[in-house]
Design a protein around this motif. Structure first.
Motif, PDB file in Angstrom:
ATOM      1  N   LEU A  26       0.824  -1.196   0.000  1.00 35.15           N
ATOM      2  CA  LEU A  26       0.000   0.000   0.000  1.00 35.15           C
ATOM      3  C   LEU A  26       0.863   1.252   0.000  1.00 35.15           C
ATOM      4  O   LEU A  26       1.843   1.356   0.741  1.00 35.15           O
ATOM      5  CB  LEU A  26      -0.904   0.031   1.231  1.00 35.15           C
ATOM      6  N   THR A  27       0.500   2.188  -0.847  1.00 33.16           N
ATOM      7  CA  THR A  27       1.106   3.510  -0.781  1.00 33.16           C
ATOM      8  C   THR A  27       0.438   4.300   0.349  1.00 33.16           C
ATOM      9  O   THR A  27      -0.560   3.851   0.937  1.00 33.16           O
ATOM     10  CB  THR A  27       0.899   4.259  -2.103  1.00 33.16           C
ATOM     11  N   ASP A  28       0.957   5.480   0.647  1.00 28.67           N
ATOM     12  CA  ASP A  28       0.312   6.317   1.661  1.00 28.67           C
ATOM     13  C   ASP A  28      -1.118   6.645   1.248  1.00 28.67           C
ATOM     14  O   ASP A  28      -2.052   6.575   2.069  1.00 28.67           O
ATOM     15  CB  ASP A  28       1.104   7.610   1.870  1.00 28.67           C
ATOM     16  N   SER A  29      -1.291   6.995  -0.021  1.00 30.93           N
ATOM     17  CA  SER A  29      -2.645   7.296  -0.492  1.00 30.93           C
ATOM     18  C   SER A  29      -3.499   6.034  -0.523  1.00 30.93           C
ATOM     19  O   SER A  29      -4.722   6.097  -0.314  1.00 30.93           O
ATOM     20  CB  SER A  29      -2.600   7.945  -1.879  1.00 30.93           C
ATOM     21  N   GLY A  30      -2.861   4.880  -0.747  1.00 29.17           N
ATOM     22  CA  GLY A  30      -3.598   3.624  -0.718  1.00 29.17           C
ATOM     23  C   GLY A  30      -4.115   3.304   0.662  1.00 29.17           C
ATOM     24  O   GLY A  30      -5.243   2.810   0.821  1.00 29.17           O
ATOM     25  N   ARG A  31      -3.298   3.588   1.685  1.00 30.39           N
ATOM     26  CA  ARG A  31      -3.751   3.378   3.063  1.00 30.39           C
ATOM     27  C   ARG A  31      -4.923   4.296   3.389  1.00 30.39           C
ATOM     28  O   ARG A  31      -5.895   3.884   4.036  1.00 30.39           O
ATOM     29  CB  ARG A  31      -2.587   3.601   4.041  1.00 30.39           C
ATOM     30  N   GLU A  32      -4.827   5.523   2.941  1.00 32.89           N
ATOM     31  CA  GLU A  32      -5.924   6.462   3.175  1.00 32.89           C
ATOM     32  C   GLU A  32      -7.188   6.003   2.443  1.00 32.89           C
ATOM     33  O   GLU A  32      -8.304   6.119   2.980  1.00 32.89           O
ATOM     34  CB  GLU A  32      -5.524   7.859   2.700  1.00 32.89           C
ATOM     35  N   PHE A  33      -7.010   5.492   1.242  1.00 35.03           N
ATOM     36  CA  PHE A  33      -8.153   5.032   0.456  1.00 35.03           C
ATOM     37  C   PHE A  33      -8.820   3.828   1.116  1.00 35.03           C
ATOM     38  O   PHE A  33     -10.054   3.778   1.232  1.00 35.03           O
ATOM     39  CB  PHE A  33      -7.683   4.672  -0.953  1.00 35.03           C
ATOM     40  N   LYS A  34      -8.021   2.876   1.564  1.00 36.92           N
ATOM     41  CA  LYS A  34      -8.580   1.700   2.236  1.00 36.92           C
ATOM     42  C   LYS A  34      -9.319   2.108   3.500  1.00 36.92           C
ATOM     43  O   LYS A  34     -10.415   1.602   3.784  1.00 36.92           O
ATOM     44  CB  LYS A  34      -7.458   0.710   2.564  1.00 36.92           C
ATOM     45  N   GLN A  35      -8.755   3.032   4.267  1.00 36.58           N
ATOM     46  CA  GLN A  35      -9.440   3.502   5.478  1.00 36.58           C
ATOM     47  C   GLN A  35     -10.730   4.218   5.126  1.00 36.58           C
ATOM     48  O   GLN A  35     -11.740   4.082   5.839  1.00 36.58           O
ATOM     49  CB  GLN A  35      -8.518   4.427   6.269  1.00 36.58           C
ATOM     50  N   HIS A  36     -10.730   4.934   4.015  1.00 37.21           N
ATOM     51  CA  HIS A  36     -11.948   5.600   3.546  1.00 37.21           C
ATOM     52  C   HIS A  36     -13.044   4.587   3.241  1.00 37.21           C
ATOM     53  O   HIS A  36     -14.216   4.797   3.591  1.00 37.21           O
ATOM     54  CB  HIS A  36     -11.632   6.429   2.303  1.00 37.21           C
TER      55      HIS A  36
END
Length: 294
Positions: free
Chosen positions: A222-232
Motif C-alpha cells: 500500500l502507498t500512503d494514499s492507498g492506506r488512506e483510500f482503504k481507510q476511507h
C-alpha cells in the motif's frame, strides 16, 4: 451521547460471528449434506442465496460481489436440482440454533440481545440492499436463540450490501477488493487466494489495476494514499451501517453491547469459526462489554 462509525464496526465484530456459524458449524455442514449439497461451497452458496430463491447464477454473483463467477457457477444452479431454497432455509436456521446452543447460548442469554437486534433490523434501511431485503422478507422465528441468529443475519447482510455499494461507488471491483483487503493485512493472502479462488495470474492482474490507481506501489504494498483510500472504504461502510441502530436509544445500545458481547465470546470460544476469515473480524475488543458512547 453521540455515536461514531466505530460503534458500527464494534457491533459488527460482535454480531458477525453469531451469523457465521451458519457456514462453519458441524451442525450446518451436516444439515446441508443431508439435503444433498456437496462440500463446503455448495452449502455456502445455497444457504446464503436461498432467501433470493432460485435466481440466475449471475444474480448471485452480482450480489455476493467478490466471488469469481466460475466459483458461484460450481454450486448454482446445481444445488437447486438437489434441494429447494425453502428446505435450505429451514436447515440453516435449525442448524444454526443447534450450534448456538452447543456453544452454551440459552434462551435466557439470547432474549434481550435478540429483541434489541430485531428492533434495529426491523427498521433499518432497505434501499439498495438486496440481500438484506430478501432476508428481512422471511418470517421471524419464534424462539429467542433463533431470533438472535436471524437478526444477526439481517444486520450482517445489511452491512454487506452497504460495503458493496461503497466499493462500487469508489471503482473497486469485486475481485480487486479481495487483493486490497489482503495487502492491507486484514486477511492472509494465501487464505484469500484459496477461499476466493485466485491463481497467481489473476492476482497479478488485480494488483496491477490497483497499482495503476496509485493504491499499491511497485512492490505491491500500500502507498500512503492507498492506506488512506482503504481507510476511507472502511469508514464509509461503518458510516452507512451506523443508522441501522437508530431505532435503539443510548441505554438500549449500551444494553446490546452488554448482552451480545458475552454471547460472541462463547461462540468464538467454541472454536468453530477459524481465526482467519475473509471478513477480517477483530477479536481483541471482545473483553470489553461497553458501547463507549461519547
Amino acid at each position: 451521547m453521540s455515536r461514531t462509525p466505530t460503534t458500527a464496526r464494534r457491533l459488527f465484530d460482535r454480531f458477525e460471528p453469531v451469523h457465521a456459524l451458519t457456514y462453519f458449524a458441524p451442525e450446518s455442514r451436516e444439515a446441508f449434506a443431508q439435503l444433498g449439497l456437496r462440500g463446503f461451497w455448495m452449502g455456502y452458496f445455497a444457504a446464503r442465496s436461498a432467501p433470493l430463491g432460485p435466481v440466475a447464477t449471475e444474480v448471485v454473483t452480482a450480489v455476493f460481489y467478490n466471488f469469481a463467477p466460475s466459483h458461484v457457477a460450481g454450486a448454482l444452479p446445481a444445488a437447486w436440482e438437489l434441494t429447494s431454497p425453502a428446505d435450505v432455509l429451514r436447515a440453516r436456521e435449525t442448524a444454526a440454533v443447534a450450534a448456538l446452543r452447543r456453544c452454551g447460548v440459552t434462551d435466557g442469554d439470547a432474549r434481550v440481545a435478540a429483541d434489541l437486534l430485531a428492533k434495529a433490523a426491523a427498521s433499518a434501511a432497505l434501499d439498495g440492499r438486496p440481500l438484506f431485503a430478501a432476508n428481512r422478507a422471511l418470517p421471524w422465528p419464534d424462539e429467542p436463540v433463533a431470533q438472535l441468529w436471524h437478526a444477526t443475519t439481517l444486520l450482517r447482510e445489511q452491512r454487506g450490501d452497504a460495503h458493496v455499494a461503497v466499493l462500487v461507488a469508489n471503482g473497486v471491483g469485486g475481485r480487486d477488493c479481495n487483493v486490497l483487503h489482503a495487502v492491507a493485512d486484514l486477511v492472509p493472502r494465501d487464505f484469500i487466494m484459496r477461499s476466493r479462488q485466485y491463481d497467481d495470474e489473476e492476482w497479478r492482474i488485480c494488483a496491477a489495476r490497483l497499482s495503476a490507481r496509485g493504491i499499491l506501489d511497485a512492490e505491491g504494498a500500500l502507498t500512503d494514499s492507498g492506506r488512506e483510500f482503504k481507510q476511507h472504504l472502511e469508514d464509509s461502510t461503518d458510516a452507512l451501517s451506523l443508522p441501522a441502530f437508530d431505532a435503539l436509544d443510548d441505554a438500549e445500545l449500551e444494553l446490546l453491547f452488554r448482552t451480545l458481547t458475552p454471547i460472541t465470546r462463547s461462540v468464538i470460544g467454541a472454536g468453530d469459526i477459524p481465526a482467519a476469515t475473509p471478513m477480517g473480524l477483530r477479536r481483541d475488543d471482545l473483553d470489553d462489554d461497553g458501547a463507549h458512547l461519547s
